[in-house]
Design a protein around this motif. Structure first.
Motif, PDB file in Angstrom:
ATOM      1  N   ASP A 149       0.870  -1.080  -0.064  1.00  0.00           N
ATOM      2  CA  ASP A 149      -0.020   0.183  -0.015  1.00  0.00           C
ATOM      3  C   ASP A 149       0.677   1.426  -0.090  1.00  0.00           C
ATOM      4  OD1 ASP A 149      -2.282  -1.360  -0.144  1.00  0.00           O
ATOM      5  OD2 ASP A 149      -2.680  -1.467   2.180  1.00  0.00           O
ATOM      6  N   GLY A 150       2.126   1.374  -0.586  1.00  0.00           N
ATOM      7  CA  GLY A 150       3.193   2.497  -0.766  1.00  0.00           C
ATOM      8  C   GLY A 150       3.723   2.774   0.670  1.00  0.00           C
ATOM      9  N   HIS A 151       3.701   1.966   1.519  1.00  0.00           N
ATOM     10  CA  HIS A 151       4.334   2.353   2.814  1.00  0.00           C
ATOM     11  C   HIS A 151       5.167   1.026   3.281  1.00  0.00           C
ATOM     12  CE1 HIS A 151       1.473   0.062   5.215  1.00  0.00           C
ATOM     13  NE2 HIS A 151       0.665   0.702   4.703  1.00  0.00           N
ATOM     14  N   LYS A 152       5.989   1.406   4.252  1.00  0.00           N
ATOM     15  CA  LYS A 152       7.056   0.233   4.835  1.00  0.00           C
ATOM     16  C   LYS A 152       6.128  -0.450   5.525  1.00  0.00           C
ATOM     17  CE  LYS A 152      11.059   1.304   3.567  1.00  0.00           C
ATOM     18  NZ  LYS A 152      12.367   0.190   3.083  1.00  0.00           N
ATOM     19  N   SER A 153       6.398  -1.737   6.109  1.00  0.00           N
ATOM     20  CA  SER A 153       5.918  -2.894   6.979  1.00  0.00           C
ATOM     21  C   SER A 153       6.541  -2.637   8.361  1.00  0.00           C
ATOM     22  CB  SER A 153       5.894  -3.940   6.529  1.00  0.00           C
ATOM     23  OG  SER A 153       7.426  -4.718   6.558  1.00  0.00           O
TER      24      SER A 153
ATOM     25  N   LEU B 291     -15.218  -9.861  16.637  1.00  0.00           N
ATOM     26  CA  LEU B 291     -14.727  -8.541  16.506  1.00  0.00           C
ATOM     27  C   LEU B 291     -15.857  -7.565  16.972  1.00  0.00           C
ATOM     28  CD1 LEU B 291     -12.546  -6.658  14.899  1.00  0.00           C
ATOM     29  CD2 LEU B 291     -13.543  -7.412  12.908  1.00  0.00           C
ATOM     30  N   GLU B 292     -15.652  -6.738  17.883  1.00  0.00           N
ATOM     31  CA  GLU B 292     -16.596  -5.824  18.241  1.00  0.00           C
ATOM     32  C   GLU B 292     -17.172  -4.769  17.477  1.00  0.00           C
ATOM     33  OE1 GLU B 292     -17.598  -3.393  22.551  1.00  0.00           O
ATOM     34  OE2 GLU B 292     -15.562  -4.085  22.087  1.00  0.00           O
ATOM     35  N   TYR B 293     -16.012  -4.280  16.761  1.00  0.00           N
ATOM     36  CA  TYR B 293     -16.349  -2.966  15.896  1.00  0.00           C
ATOM     37  C   TYR B 293     -15.596  -3.256  14.535  1.00  0.00           C
ATOM     38  CZ  TYR B 293     -17.954  -0.552  20.147  1.00  0.00           C
ATOM     39  OH  TYR B 293     -18.871  -0.400  21.298  1.00  0.00           O
ATOM     40  N   LYS B 294     -16.134  -3.352  13.586  1.00  0.00           N
ATOM     41  CA  LYS B 294     -15.452  -3.288  12.231  1.00  0.00           C
ATOM     42  C   LYS B 294     -15.136  -2.271  11.586  1.00  0.00           C
ATOM     43  CE  LYS B 294     -16.780  -6.401   9.248  1.00  0.00           C
ATOM     44  NZ  LYS B 294     -17.966  -6.991   8.269  1.00  0.00           N
ATOM     45  N   ILE B 295     -13.994  -1.750  11.731  1.00  0.00           N
ATOM     46  CA  ILE B 295     -13.520  -0.451  11.352  1.00  0.00           C
ATOM     47  C   ILE B 295     -12.451  -0.638  10.213  1.00  0.00           C
ATOM     48  CG2 ILE B 295     -12.186   1.770  11.933  1.00  0.00           C
ATOM     49  CD1 ILE B 295     -13.309   1.469  14.646  1.00  0.00           C
ATOM     50  N   ILE B 296     -11.248  -1.210  10.449  1.00  0.00           N
ATOM     51  CA  ILE B 296     -10.161  -1.666   9.352  1.00  0.00           C
ATOM     52  C   ILE B 296     -10.854  -2.710   8.489  1.00  0.00           C
ATOM     53  CG2 ILE B 296      -7.887  -2.474   8.819  1.00  0.00           C
ATOM     54  CD1 ILE B 296      -7.173  -1.378  11.934  1.00  0.00           C
ATOM     55  N   LEU B 297     -11.622  -3.380   9.114  1.00  0.00           N
ATOM     56  CA  LEU B 297     -12.300  -4.767   8.176  1.00  0.00           C
ATOM     57  C   LEU B 297     -13.603  -4.362   7.820  1.00  0.00           C
ATOM     58  CD1 LEU B 297     -10.524  -7.800  10.188  1.00  0.00           C
ATOM     59  CD2 LEU B 297      -9.904  -6.598   8.065  1.00  0.00           C
ATOM     60  N   ARG B 298     -14.015  -3.026   7.868  1.00  0.00           N
ATOM     61  CA  ARG B 298     -15.466  -2.627   7.585  1.00  0.00           C
ATOM     62  C   ARG B 298     -16.059  -3.490   6.395  1.00  0.00           C
ATOM     63  NH1 ARG B 298     -15.872   3.444   6.175  1.00  0.00           N
ATOM     64  NH2 ARG B 298     -15.341   2.561   4.349  1.00  0.00           N
ATOM     65  N   ASP B 299     -15.248  -3.522   5.363  1.00  0.00           N
ATOM     66  CA  ASP B 299     -15.583  -4.207   4.075  1.00  0.00           C
ATOM     67  C   ASP B 299     -15.251  -5.348   3.814  1.00  0.00           C
ATOM     68  OD1 ASP B 299     -16.543  -1.431   3.376  1.00  0.00           O
ATOM     69  OD2 ASP B 299     -14.534  -0.812   2.820  1.00  0.00           O
TER      70      ASP B 299
ATOM     71  N   VAL C  59      -9.240  -4.383   2.814  1.00  0.00           N
ATOM     72  CA  VAL C  59      -8.877  -3.835   4.175  1.00  0.00           C
ATOM     73  C   VAL C  59      -8.483  -2.573   4.046  1.00  0.00           C
ATOM     74  CG1 VAL C  59      -7.095  -4.264   6.222  1.00  0.00           C
ATOM     75  CG2 VAL C  59      -7.997  -6.169   4.637  1.00  0.00           C
ATOM     76  N   ARG C  60      -9.142  -1.574   4.913  1.00  0.00           N
ATOM     77  CA  ARG C  60      -8.872  -0.241   4.790  1.00  0.00           C
ATOM     78  C   ARG C  60      -7.616   0.113   5.371  1.00  0.00           C
ATOM     79  NH1 ARG C  60     -13.313   2.680   8.256  1.00  0.00           N
ATOM     80  NH2 ARG C  60     -12.520   4.628   7.109  1.00  0.00           N
ATOM     81  N   GLY C  61      -7.162   1.177   4.744  1.00  0.00           N
ATOM     82  CA  GLY C  61      -5.504   1.474   5.017  1.00  0.00           C
ATOM     83  C   GLY C  61      -5.588   3.151   4.713  1.00  0.00           C
ATOM     84  N   PRO C  62      -4.039   3.445   4.776  1.00  0.00           N
ATOM     85  CA  PRO C  62      -3.035   2.680   5.089  1.00  0.00           C
ATOM     86  C   PRO C  62      -2.825   2.209   6.570  1.00  0.00           C
ATOM     87  CG  PRO C  62      -2.242   4.884   4.901  1.00  0.00           C
ATOM     88  CD  PRO C  62      -3.877   4.793   4.481  1.00  0.00           C
TER      89      PRO C  62
END
Length: 309
Positions: A33-37, A146-154, A221-224
Motif C-alpha cells: 500500500d505504498g508504505h513500509k511494513s 470483532l466488536e467494531y469493524k473499522i479496518i475490516l469494515r468492508d 482492508v482499509r488503510g494505510p
C-alpha cells in the motif's frame, strides 16, 4: 541428524529439540500500500516495538528437522505446522525449537519455540496425514469476536478470490511483499537440506507461506495500516511442492476476530496445481492489523460505541 538435515537433535523428557539458531531478517525492504511494513525498524519503533521482527514463517524451518525425525518420509508429503505466535523475535536473538509426540496420536505432536532466555516465541502443533486437532483449527472454535469493524469494515466471512497463477522459481523475485528470491532465502535459512538444492528442489515449509501470500491482490482492508502474522498454519496435502512448478492460489476469508490491539481476518489460501480439484497445500493465516496504525481509528471506534455498534 538425518540424510535430509544435518541439524543436531537432542531429546529430554520426550521433547526433541534442535540447536539455538539466529534467524535472519529478510523483510527490511518489504512494502505494501505504498508504505513500509512492521519489519522496518523505524516503522516498528513508531508503533512501540523494539525493532522490526523476524517474519513468523521463518521460524517454521527450525521445526522441519524435528518433524522429519518424528514423522519420517511422510513429512514431505503431508506435513503440517500450526502455530500461534506469542512474542516477536528481532535480528540477533537466538531461538530453539521443541517437539513432543502426543501419546494418543502418532500423527500429532506439540511444538514450541523459545528464545535463549526462555521467552516463548510460539506454540502449536506439527502433524501429518491430515490429523485433526491442529492448534489453529482448535483456535478457530474459540475466537474473540470483532466488536467494531473499522479496518475490516468492508471484509465479510466467505469472501473469495478466484484462483490466480503463482510460482516460485529458484531465482524468481517474489515482489514488494517478499523482496528476495528462493535462492537468497536458502543462503540464509537456518536449516539446510539437500532436498532444497536437488535437481528438482523442494520448497521449504516457510516459503510455502511466501508462495501463498506474495500476490499483491488482497481483500478490501482499509488503510494505510500495518499488519502482522499472528497465527499461521501450513499444511501439505499432496506434497512436496517443487521450485518452478506452476500453481494457482485461491483465497477465502474464513473468520474475523479482534483483540485489544488488532482486527484480524483469517484467510485460507488453497494452492492448486493447474487443473487439479484437490489442493497441493493449504495455508491458514490470521492476518492481524494494528489498530493504532490506522489514522483516526479511536475516533471511529468512539463513534460506533456511541451509536451502540
Amino acid at each position: 541428524m538425518s540424510d535430509d538435515f544435518p541439524t543436531p537433535i537432542t531429546e529430554e523428557n520426550g521433547w526433541l529439540s534442535g540447536p539455538l539458531r539466529t534467524p535472519a531478517q529478510m523483510l527490511q525492504d518489504q512494502s505494501y500500500d505504498g508504505h513500509k511494513s512492521l519489519h522496518d525498524d523505524a516503522t516498528a519503533g513508531d508503533l512501540g516495538f523494539r525493532a522490526g521482527p523476524i517474519e513468523g514463517p521463518t521460524h517454521f524451518s527450525q521445526f522441519e528437522p524435528l518433524c522429519v525425525r518424528a514423522f519420517g518420509e511422510e513429512w514431505w508429503h503431508s506435513g503440517c505446522i500450526s502455530a500461534h505466535f506469542r512474542n516477536m523475535v528481532v535480528e540477533g536473538e537466538r531461538c530453539r525449537a521443541f517437539l513432543k509426540h502426543r501419546a494418543e496420536n502418532a500423527d500429532l505432536a506439540d511444538i514450541r519455540m523459545e528464545k535463549e532466555d526462555g521467552t516463548e516465541v510460539l506454540q502449536g502443533t506439527a502433524s501429518v496425514r491430515g490429523a485433526e486437532g491442529t492448534a489453529l483449527r482448535e483456535r478457530l472454535s474459540s475466537l474473540r469476536p470483532l466488536e467494531y469493524k473499522i479496518i475490516l469494515r468492508d471484509v465479510e466471512i466467505g469472501m473469495t478470490q478466484a484462483r490466480e497463477p503463482a510460482s516460485m522459481a529458484m531465482d524468481q523475485h517474489m515482489g514488494s511483499l517478499y523482496p528476495f528470491t528462493l535462492r537468497e532465502k536458502l543462503d540464509a535459512i537456518t536449516e539446510r537440506s539437500p532436498r532444497f538444492v536437488a535437481e528438482r528442489p523442494v520448497i521449504p515449509m516457510e516459503m510455502i507461506s511466501v508462495l501463498a501470500h506474495h500476490l499483491p491482490k488482497g481483500f478490501p482492508v482499509r488503510g494505510p495500516a500495518i499488519g502482522l502474522f499472528a497465527d499461521l498454519e501450513i499444511r501439505l496435502v499432496e506434497g512436496p511442492l517443487l521450485a518452478g512448478e506452476p500453481f494457482e492460489v485461491e483465497k477465502t476469508v474464513v473468520a474475523l476476530s479482534g483483540s485489544r490491539r488488532t482486527e484480524s481476518a483469517w484467510i485460507e489460501s488453497r494452492i492448486y496445481r493447474p487443473g487439479a480439484d484437490t489442493p497441493a497445500a493449504i495455508v491458514l493465516l490470521n492476518s492481524a492489523t494494528l489498530k493504532d496504525s490506522f489514522a483516526g481509528y479511536r475516533e471511529e471506534e468512539a463513534q460506533l460505541a456511541g451509536k451502540g455498534g
